[in-house]
Design a protein around this motif. Structure first.
Motif, PDB file in Angstrom:
ATOM      1  N   THR A 119       0.852  -1.187   0.000  1.00 11.70           N
ATOM      2  CA  THR A 119       0.000   0.000   0.000  1.00 11.70           C
ATOM      3  C   THR A 119       0.887   1.236   0.000  1.00 11.70           C
ATOM      4  OG1 THR A 119      -1.842  -1.055   1.171  1.00 11.70           O
ATOM      5  CG2 THR A 119      -1.716   1.348   1.262  1.00 11.70           C
ATOM      6  N   LEU A 120       0.675   2.099  -0.986  1.00  6.08           N
ATOM      7  CA  LEU A 120       1.378   3.377  -1.049  1.00  6.08           C
ATOM      8  C   LEU A 120       0.370   4.468  -0.726  1.00  6.08           C
ATOM      9  CD1 LEU A 120       3.817   5.167  -1.721  1.00  6.08           C
ATOM     10  CD2 LEU A 120       3.018   5.205  -4.089  1.00  6.08           C
ATOM     11  N   ALA A 121       0.526   5.074   0.441  1.00 13.65           N
ATOM     12  CA  ALA A 121      -0.348   6.177   0.837  1.00 13.65           C
ATOM     13  C   ALA A 121       0.375   7.487   0.563  1.00 13.65           C
ATOM     14  CB  ALA A 121      -0.709   6.073   2.311  1.00 13.65           C
ATOM     15  N   VAL A 122      -0.301   8.382  -0.129  1.00 12.43           N
ATOM     16  CA  VAL A 122       0.272   9.691  -0.444  1.00 12.43           C
ATOM     17  C   VAL A 122      -0.518  10.750   0.328  1.00 12.43           C
ATOM     18  CG1 VAL A 122       0.815  11.336  -2.262  1.00 12.43           C
ATOM     19  CG2 VAL A 122       0.950   8.875  -2.732  1.00 12.43           C
ATOM     20  N   ALA A 123       0.189  11.524   1.120  1.00 10.83           N
ATOM     21  CA  ALA A 123      -0.446  12.576   1.912  1.00 10.83           C
ATOM     22  C   ALA A 123      -0.531  13.854   1.084  1.00 10.83           C
ATOM     23  CB  ALA A 123       0.339  12.819   3.195  1.00 10.83           C
ATOM     24  N   LEU A 124      -1.751  14.250   0.733  1.00 12.05           N
ATOM     25  CA  LEU A 124      -1.985  15.429  -0.095  1.00 12.05           C
ATOM     26  C   LEU A 124      -2.911  16.389   0.636  1.00 12.05           C
ATOM     27  CD1 LEU A 124      -2.545  13.822  -3.626  1.00 12.05           C
ATOM     28  CD2 LEU A 124      -0.575  15.177  -2.895  1.00 12.05           C
ATOM     29  N   ASN A 125      -2.519  17.645   0.708  1.00  9.09           N
ATOM     30  CA  ASN A 125      -3.252  18.625   1.506  1.00  9.09           C
ATOM     31  C   ASN A 125      -3.523  18.028   2.883  1.00  9.09           C
ATOM     32  OD1 ASN A 125      -4.515  21.120   1.996  1.00  9.09           O
ATOM     33  ND2 ASN A 125      -6.517  20.315   1.439  1.00  9.09           N
ATOM     34  N   TYR A 126      -2.471  17.480   3.459  1.00  5.80           N
ATOM     35  CA  TYR A 126      -2.580  16.751   4.724  1.00  5.80           C
ATOM     36  C   TYR A 126      -1.910  17.506   5.857  1.00  5.80           C
ATOM     37  CZ  TYR A 126      -1.643  13.197   8.288  1.00  5.80           C
ATOM     38  OH  TYR A 126      -1.564  12.505   9.469  1.00  5.80           O
ATOM     39  N   GLY A 127      -2.544  17.450   7.013  1.00  4.85           N
ATOM     40  CA  GLY A 127      -1.958  17.943   8.255  1.00  4.85           C
ATOM     41  C   GLY A 127      -2.482  17.054   9.367  1.00  4.85           C
ATOM     42  N   SER A 128      -1.622  16.542  10.207  1.00  3.80           N
ATOM     43  CA  SER A 128      -2.048  15.582  11.215  1.00  3.80           C
ATOM     44  C   SER A 128      -3.009  16.189  12.235  1.00  3.80           C
ATOM     45  CB  SER A 128      -0.826  15.007  11.934  1.00  3.80           C
ATOM     46  OG  SER A 128      -1.197  13.946  12.783  1.00  3.80           O
ATOM     47  N   GLN A 129      -2.805  17.435  12.604  1.00  7.12           N
ATOM     48  CA  GLN A 129      -3.728  18.059  13.548  1.00  7.12           C
ATOM     49  C   GLN A 129      -5.119  18.179  12.940  1.00  7.12           C
ATOM     50  OE1 GLN A 129      -1.574  21.689  14.455  1.00  7.12           O
ATOM     51  NE2 GLN A 129      -0.668  20.785  16.301  1.00  7.12           N
ATOM     52  N   ASP A 130      -5.198  18.520  11.659  1.00  7.93           N
ATOM     53  CA  ASP A 130      -6.483  18.570  10.968  1.00  7.93           C
ATOM     54  C   ASP A 130      -7.110  17.188  10.906  1.00  7.93           C
ATOM     55  OD1 ASP A 130      -8.499  19.868   9.044  1.00  7.93           O
ATOM     56  OD2 ASP A 130      -7.680  18.243   7.824  1.00  7.93           O
ATOM     57  N   GLU A 131      -6.281  16.176  10.655  1.00  5.08           N
ATOM     58  CA  GLU A 131      -6.777  14.796  10.610  1.00  5.08           C
ATOM     59  C   GLU A 131      -7.411  14.410  11.946  1.00  5.08           C
ATOM     60  OE1 GLU A 131      -4.949  10.332   9.724  1.00  5.08           O
ATOM     61  OE2 GLU A 131      -3.697  11.878  10.675  1.00  5.08           O
ATOM     62  N   MET A 132      -6.747  14.741  13.047  1.00  2.00           N
ATOM     63  CA  MET A 132      -7.277  14.412  14.365  1.00  2.00           C
ATOM     64  C   MET A 132      -8.530  15.223  14.679  1.00  2.00           C
ATOM     65  SD  MET A 132      -3.949  13.612  16.763  1.00  2.00           S
ATOM     66  CE  MET A 132      -2.893  14.974  16.269  1.00  2.00           C
ATOM     67  N   LEU A 133      -8.566  16.464  14.219  1.00  2.00           N
ATOM     68  CA  LEU A 133      -9.758  17.287  14.406  1.00  2.00           C
ATOM     69  C   LEU A 133     -10.951  16.653  13.685  1.00  2.00           C
ATOM     70  CD1 LEU A 133     -11.269  19.853  15.257  1.00  2.00           C
ATOM     71  CD2 LEU A 133     -10.359  20.969  13.202  1.00  2.00           C
ATOM     72  N   ARG A 134     -10.730  16.223  12.450  1.00  2.00           N
ATOM     73  CA  ARG A 134     -11.813  15.580  11.704  1.00  2.00           C
ATOM     74  C   ARG A 134     -12.255  14.278  12.370  1.00  2.00           C
ATOM     75  NH1 ARG A 134      -9.913  13.736   7.341  1.00  2.00           N
ATOM     76  NH2 ARG A 134      -7.787  14.576   7.206  1.00  2.00           N
ATOM     77  N   ALA A 135     -11.304  13.550  12.961  1.00  2.00           N
ATOM     78  CA  ALA A 135     -11.641  12.310  13.658  1.00  2.00           C
ATOM     79  C   ALA A 135     -12.523  12.598  14.874  1.00  2.00           C
ATOM     80  CB  ALA A 135     -10.368  11.588  14.084  1.00  2.00           C
ATOM     81  N   VAL A 136     -12.168  13.642  15.628  1.00  2.00           N
ATOM     82  CA  VAL A 136     -12.954  14.023  16.805  1.00  2.00           C
ATOM     83  C   VAL A 136     -14.362  14.452  16.390  1.00  2.00           C
ATOM     84  CG1 VAL A 136     -13.168  15.722  18.665  1.00  2.00           C
ATOM     85  CG2 VAL A 136     -10.967  14.641  18.207  1.00  2.00           C
ATOM     86  N   GLN A 137     -14.448  15.211  15.318  1.00  2.00           N
ATOM     87  CA  GLN A 137     -15.766  15.651  14.831  1.00  2.00           C
ATOM     88  C   GLN A 137     -16.617  14.456  14.413  1.00  2.00           C
ATOM     89  OE1 GLN A 137     -14.404  18.339  11.775  1.00  2.00           O
ATOM     90  NE2 GLN A 137     -14.584  20.135  13.110  1.00  2.00           N
ATOM     91  N   HIS A 138     -15.992  13.469  13.784  1.00  2.00           N
ATOM     92  CA  HIS A 138     -16.716  12.262  13.369  1.00  2.00           C
ATOM     93  C   HIS A 138     -17.260  11.513  14.589  1.00  2.00           C
ATOM     94  CE1 HIS A 138     -17.642   8.644  11.050  1.00  2.00           C
ATOM     95  NE2 HIS A 138     -17.018   7.938  11.989  1.00  2.00           N
ATOM     96  N   ILE A 139     -16.420  11.372  15.606  1.00  2.00           N
ATOM     97  CA  ILE A 139     -16.851  10.688  16.818  1.00  2.00           C
ATOM     98  C   ILE A 139     -17.952  11.489  17.517  1.00  2.00           C
ATOM     99  CG2 ILE A 139     -16.107   9.923  19.106  1.00  2.00           C
ATOM    100  CD1 ILE A 139     -13.326   9.404  17.832  1.00  2.00           C
ATOM    101  N   ALA A 140     -17.815  12.818  17.525  1.00  2.00           N
ATOM    102  CA  ALA A 140     -18.823  13.673  18.149  1.00  2.00           C
ATOM    103  C   ALA A 140     -20.179  13.505  17.476  1.00  2.00           C
ATOM    104  CB  ALA A 140     -18.379  15.135  18.087  1.00  2.00           C
ATOM    105  N   GLN A 141     -20.173  13.335  16.163  1.00  4.64           N
ATOM    106  CA  GLN A 141     -21.424  13.089  15.455  1.00  4.64           C
ATOM    107  C   GLN A 141     -22.052  11.778  15.906  1.00  4.64           C
ATOM    108  OE1 GLN A 141     -23.274  14.926  13.385  1.00  4.64           O
ATOM    109  NE2 GLN A 141     -21.850  16.649  13.598  1.00  4.64           N
ATOM    110  N   GLY A 142     -21.206  10.775  16.149  1.00  5.28           N
ATOM    111  CA  GLY A 142     -21.719   9.496  16.638  1.00  5.28           C
ATOM    112  C   GLY A 142     -22.333   9.619  18.023  1.00  5.28           C
ATOM    113  N   VAL A 143     -21.708  10.454  18.865  1.00  9.72           N
ATOM    114  CA  VAL A 143     -22.270  10.701  20.196  1.00  9.72           C
ATOM    115  C   VAL A 143     -23.592  11.445  20.083  1.00  9.72           C
ATOM    116  CG1 VAL A 143     -21.927  11.933  22.374  1.00  9.72           C
ATOM    117  CG2 VAL A 143     -20.017  10.688  21.325  1.00  9.72           C
ATOM    118  N   LYS A 144     -23.610  12.437  19.205  1.00  5.80           N
ATOM    119  CA  LYS A 144     -24.820  13.247  19.026  1.00  5.80           C
ATOM    120  C   LYS A 144     -25.998  12.411  18.544  1.00  5.80           C
ATOM    121  CE  LYS A 144     -26.480  17.409  16.632  1.00  5.80           C
ATOM    122  NZ  LYS A 144     -26.110  18.509  15.693  1.00  5.80           N
ATOM    123  N   SER A 145     -25.708  11.443  17.674  1.00  6.73           N
ATOM    124  CA  SER A 145     -26.783  10.606  17.129  1.00  6.73           C
ATOM    125  C   SER A 145     -27.169   9.465  18.059  1.00  6.73           C
ATOM    126  CB  SER A 145     -26.350  10.023  15.778  1.00  6.73           C
ATOM    127  OG  SER A 145     -25.270   9.111  15.945  1.00  6.73           O
ATOM    128  N   GLY A 146     -26.411   9.287  19.130  1.00  9.33           N
ATOM    129  CA  GLY A 146     -26.711   8.225  20.074  1.00  9.33           C
ATOM    130  C   GLY A 146     -26.049   6.901  19.749  1.00  9.33           C
TER     131      GLY A 146
END
Length: 222
Positions: A114-141
């Motif tokens: 697997t060759l993963a290419v990081a494009l327009n990538y920032g790890s802090q942004d990635e973690m922010l998006r992950a937290v937002q995704h989890i928050a949506q799961g909490v919000k929906s129950g």
């Protein structure tokens, strides 16, 4: 993959030629890594902060990205390489997005590497998006706050379907991670080399892997 600009400057060449030589190094290292049995490799090609660079340089980088995808996709298929992109690449020009989507689809069945290419990538942004995704799961129950664990976070990252990060290599003598795979690098081995990316070759990769092979990985256990 740091040092393209400095490589060009030392040789009194335009920065664009440094980036072009850097792409040639990418091609060589991916081939070598595949032959050496590397299961997965992630290349930091364009960070979310790189938009601050001169417009001409960004244009050159995007042109090289187009050329790389077009010229190497068939080789990926032949060699069993699966292409993956991490970061928000959909903000790039529409033709590049279409090329990337096509390449991802065309190589989706490959399993040798697997060759993963990081494009327009920032790890802090990635973690922010992950937290937002989890928050949506909490919000929906779907998820209870007290039930959130490390697996939820890791599973919401761009690298969720990739193996754990073992070795992180940075070229050109810089001694920082520069917002790259911060969560994933928690227990990764770090390897820093003075070699500029355009000069990074099979010998350099072998040195990095040899260094990794001699390290005792304890993961905080003792």
């Amino acid at each position: 993959m740091d040092g393209n600009g400095r490589w060009a400057k030392r040789k009194h060449l335009p920065r664009a030629l440094g980036h072009k030589k850097g792409v040639e190094t990418v091609r060589n290292i991916v081939r070598v890594a595949g032959k050496m049995g590397v299961e997965a490799m992630t290349l930091y090609a364009f960070s979310s902060e790189n938009w601050n660079r001169p417009e001409e340089e960004i244009s050159d980088l995007m042109g090289l990205l187009r050329q790389y995808i077009q010229s190497d996709i068939d080789e990926f298929v032949e060699n069993g390489v699966r292409l993956k992109v991490i970061g928000n690449y959909r903000v790039l020009d529409a033709d590049i997005v279409a090329m990337i989507d096509n390449a991802i689809e065309k190589t989706s069945g490959n399993s040798k590497m697997t060759l993963a290419v990081a494009l327009n990538y920032g790890s802090q942004d990635e973690m922010l998006r992950a937290v937002q995704h989890i928050a949506q799961g909490v919000k929906s129950g779907e998820i209870q706050p007290e039930a959130i664990n490390l697996g939820h976070i890791a599973g919401a990252l761009d690298t969720a379907d990739m193996p754990p990060l073992d070795l992180l290599i940075r070229t050109s003598g810089e001694l920082r991670l520069s917002n790259f795979l911060l969560w994933q690098a928690a227990y990764a081995e770090l390897y820093f080399t003075e070699t500029l990316w355009p000069d990074f070759d099979q010998v350099e990769l072998e040195r990095a892997l040899e260094s990794f092979g001699h390290r005792e990985r304890r993961f905080g256990g003792r």
